[in-house]
Design a protein around this motif. Structure first.
Motif, PDB file in Angstrom:
ATOM      1  N   ILE A  86       0.842  -1.199   0.000  1.00 29.39           N
ATOM      2  CA  ILE A  86       0.000   0.000   0.000  1.00 29.39           C
ATOM      3  C   ILE A  86       0.876   1.247   0.000  1.00 29.39           C
ATOM      4  O   ILE A  86       0.651   2.182  -0.775  1.00 29.39           O
ATOM      5  CB  ILE A  86      -0.945  -0.001   1.228  1.00 29.39           C
ATOM      6  CG1 ILE A  86      -1.984  -1.125   1.109  1.00 29.39           C
ATOM      7  CG2 ILE A  86      -1.646   1.351   1.365  1.00 29.39           C
ATOM      8  CD1 ILE A  86      -2.804  -1.328   2.368  1.00 29.39           C
ATOM      9  N   PHE A  87       1.882   1.247   0.869  1.00 30.68           N
ATOM     10  CA  PHE A  87       2.781   2.401   0.968  1.00 30.68           C
ATOM     11  C   PHE A  87       3.490   2.660  -0.361  1.00 30.68           C
ATOM     12  O   PHE A  87       3.581   3.811  -0.815  1.00 30.68           O
ATOM     13  CB  PHE A  87       3.812   2.182   2.072  1.00 30.68           C
ATOM     14  CG  PHE A  87       4.882   3.233   2.088  1.00 30.68           C
ATOM     15  CD1 PHE A  87       4.629   4.500   2.603  1.00 30.68           C
ATOM     16  CD2 PHE A  87       6.140   2.971   1.550  1.00 30.68           C
ATOM     17  CE1 PHE A  87       5.603   5.483   2.594  1.00 30.68           C
ATOM     18  CE2 PHE A  87       7.127   3.954   1.536  1.00 30.68           C
ATOM     19  CZ  PHE A  87       6.854   5.209   2.056  1.00 30.68           C
ATOM     20  N   LYS A  88       4.011   1.616  -0.990  1.00 28.79           N
ATOM     21  CA  LYS A  88       4.745   1.786  -2.248  1.00 28.79           C
ATOM     22  C   LYS A  88       3.854   2.379  -3.339  1.00 28.79           C
ATOM     23  O   LYS A  88       4.302   3.224  -4.120  1.00 28.79           O
ATOM     24  CB  LYS A  88       5.323   0.443  -2.697  1.00 28.79           C
ATOM     25  CG  LYS A  88       6.490  -0.033  -1.849  1.00 28.79           C
ATOM     26  CD  LYS A  88       6.974  -1.410  -2.289  1.00 28.79           C
ATOM     27  CE  LYS A  88       8.126  -1.886  -1.413  1.00 28.79           C
ATOM     28  NZ  LYS A  88       8.575  -3.256  -1.784  1.00 28.79           N
ATOM     29  N   ALA A  89       2.608   1.950  -3.394  1.00 26.32           N
ATOM     30  CA  ALA A  89       1.688   2.480  -4.402  1.00 26.32           C
ATOM     31  C   ALA A  89       1.379   3.956  -4.132  1.00 26.32           C
ATOM     32  O   ALA A  89       1.305   4.762  -5.066  1.00 26.32           O
ATOM     33  CB  ALA A  89       0.398   1.659  -4.414  1.00 26.32           C
ATOM     34  N   ILE A  90       1.211   4.301  -2.858  1.00 28.15           N
ATOM     35  CA  ILE A  90       0.962   5.704  -2.508  1.00 28.15           C
ATOM     36  C   ILE A  90       2.204   6.541  -2.813  1.00 28.15           C
ATOM     37  O   ILE A  90       2.104   7.650  -3.337  1.00 28.15           O
ATOM     38  CB  ILE A  90       0.554   5.824  -1.030  1.00 28.15           C
ATOM     39  CG1 ILE A  90      -0.812   5.173  -0.802  1.00 28.15           C
ATOM     40  CG2 ILE A  90       0.510   7.289  -0.589  1.00 28.15           C
ATOM     41  CD1 ILE A  90      -1.245   5.119   0.655  1.00 28.15           C
ATOM     42  N   ALA A  91       3.383   5.999  -2.491  1.00 25.61           N
ATOM     43  CA  ALA A  91       4.631   6.713  -2.763  1.00 25.61           C
ATOM     44  C   ALA A  91       4.777   6.981  -4.261  1.00 25.61           C
ATOM     45  O   ALA A  91       5.252   8.052  -4.666  1.00 25.61           O
ATOM     46  CB  ALA A  91       5.822   5.910  -2.251  1.00 25.61           C
ATOM     47  N   ALA A  92       4.374   6.023  -5.091  1.00 26.04           N
ATOM     48  CA  ALA A  92       4.473   6.164  -6.545  1.00 26.04           C
ATOM     49  C   ALA A  92       3.320   6.974  -7.126  1.00 26.04           C
ATOM     50  O   ALA A  92       3.278   7.212  -8.338  1.00 26.04           O
ATOM     51  CB  ALA A  92       4.509   4.781  -7.194  1.00 26.04           C
ATOM     52  N   GLN A  93       2.398   7.391  -6.255  1.00 28.00           N
ATOM     53  CA  GLN A  93       1.188   8.116  -6.674  1.00 28.00           C
ATOM     54  C   GLN A  93       0.428   7.336  -7.742  1.00 28.00           C
ATOM     55  O   GLN A  93      -0.099   7.894  -8.695  1.00 28.00           O
ATOM     56  CB  GLN A  93       1.542   9.526  -7.151  1.00 28.00           C
ATOM     57  CG  GLN A  93       2.091  10.402  -6.027  1.00 28.00           C
ATOM     58  CD  GLN A  93       2.242  11.861  -6.404  1.00 28.00           C
ATOM     59  OE1 GLN A  93       2.993  12.184  -7.319  1.00 28.00           O
ATOM     60  NE2 GLN A  93       1.517  12.725  -5.707  1.00 28.00           N
ATOM     61  N   ASP A  94       0.385   6.033  -7.518  1.00 30.92           N
ATOM     62  CA  ASP A  94      -0.299   5.106  -8.427  1.00 30.92           C
ATOM     63  C   ASP A  94      -1.656   4.745  -7.821  1.00 30.92           C
ATOM     64  O   ASP A  94      -1.759   3.816  -7.017  1.00 30.92           O
ATOM     65  CB  ASP A  94       0.561   3.863  -8.628  1.00 30.92           C
ATOM     66  CG  ASP A  94       0.005   2.902  -9.668  1.00 30.92           C
ATOM     67  OD1 ASP A  94      -1.209   2.945  -9.929  1.00 30.92           O
ATOM     68  OD2 ASP A  94       0.793   2.108 -10.213  1.00 30.92           O
ATOM     69  N   GLY A  95      -2.689   5.485  -8.194  1.00 29.15           N
ATOM     70  CA  GLY A  95      -4.007   5.283  -7.615  1.00 29.15           C
ATOM     71  C   GLY A  95      -4.568   3.901  -7.863  1.00 29.15           C
ATOM     72  O   GLY A  95      -5.170   3.292  -6.974  1.00 29.15           O
ATOM     73  N   GLU A  96      -4.358   3.367  -9.064  1.00 27.27           N
ATOM     74  CA  GLU A  96      -4.917   2.058  -9.400  1.00 27.27           C
ATOM     75  C   GLU A  96      -4.298   0.953  -8.551  1.00 27.27           C
ATOM     76  O   GLU A  96      -5.001   0.101  -8.001  1.00 27.27           O
ATOM     77  CB  GLU A  96      -4.683   1.764 -10.883  1.00 27.27           C
ATOM     78  CG  GLU A  96      -5.307   0.453 -11.356  1.00 27.27           C
ATOM     79  CD  GLU A  96      -5.144   0.229 -12.848  1.00 27.27           C
ATOM     80  OE1 GLU A  96      -5.430  -0.884 -13.306  1.00 27.27           O
ATOM     81  OE2 GLU A  96      -4.730   1.174 -13.547  1.00 27.27           O
TER      82      GLU A  96
END
Length: 239
Positions: free
Chosen positions: A204-214
């Protein structure tokens, strides 16, 4: 008493919540009619087998819901206009209710996590990272990490910069705190499971860090689906 159930309450995580639910059921069934005075604290305590402080806290919950109103010197009465706020009282015994609750929670948390990924600022990301680190410390110290877990998810809600997600998320947390605690304590029984949960948090953190909403949405859904399954396993096989 004829207007409330006289069955005593088994000791659990929150007696006051259970008492509030029982009184609410009596009101909604018509056993205690709108506008009528509630039984006294002593009468309610005897009916449910709990102390007067528990009754006071339960009545306070009903007052905050707007279902009960106070009249100085006269006691507490059922609000003739009914409750004025949204309510959420999950039941560990009702498996269908529990499943519905998790579906509801997932719909909120998943959407919030997606928006957090899109809207988060560098300071938001630092806060989420900090609480992820707090979870790592809890794991190393062999603690259940309940508070750290809630702080992690709370930081994600704040990263949405959406007042509705934030305030409703706080409401959900307060109402399902025991559910969160039970799920986390169950997880802490197995070191392997603890690490799997932490891996889900990291995704979850990595996706938020990458600003990857999907991917943030997918990671949150996967985590919450697994949390629901872990709780179901515990409820079927409690120790």
């Amino acid at each position: 008493m004829k207007n409330v159930s006289s069955s005593t309450i088994a000791r659990g995580h929150s007696l006051s919540d259970e008492v509030a639910m029982r009184i609410r059921t009596s009101i909604e069934s018509g056993s205690i009619e709108p506008g009528k005075r509630l039984p006294t604290e002593q009468e309610l305590g005897e009916a449910y087998g709990v102390s007067r402080p528990v009754i006071r806290e339960a009545v306070s919950i009903l007052k905050s819901d707007g279902l009960v109103i106070s009249q100085q010197g006269r006691g507490h009465f059922v609000n003739p206009q009914g409750a004025s706020v949204f309510r959420l009282e999950p039941s560990f015994e009702d498996k269908e209710d529990l499943a519905d609750l998790f579906h509801f929670l997932i719909s909120v948390e998943v959407a919030a996590t997606e928006q957090a990924a899109i809207r988060r600022t560098p300071s938001d990301l630092n806060a989420i990272r900090q609480h992820l680190g707090g979870l790592e410390v809890a794991i190393r110290e062999n603690r259940n990490g309940v508070e750290e877990d809630m702080k992690f998810h709370r930081a994600i809600l704040h990263a949405t910069h959406n007042a509705y997600f934030i305030s409703f998320g706080e409401f959900l947390e307060s109402r399902v705190r025991n559910l969160i605690r039970t799920a986390r304590e169950n997880t802490a029984r197995s070191q392997d499971m603890v690490q799997r949960v932490q891996n889900e948090h990291e995704a979850i953190f990595k996706a938020i860090a990458a600003q990857d909403g999907e991917n943030a949405r997918a990671a949150a859904a996967y985590h919450l689906d697994n949390a629901a399954q872990r709780l179901r396993i515990y409820l079927r096989h409690p120790e």
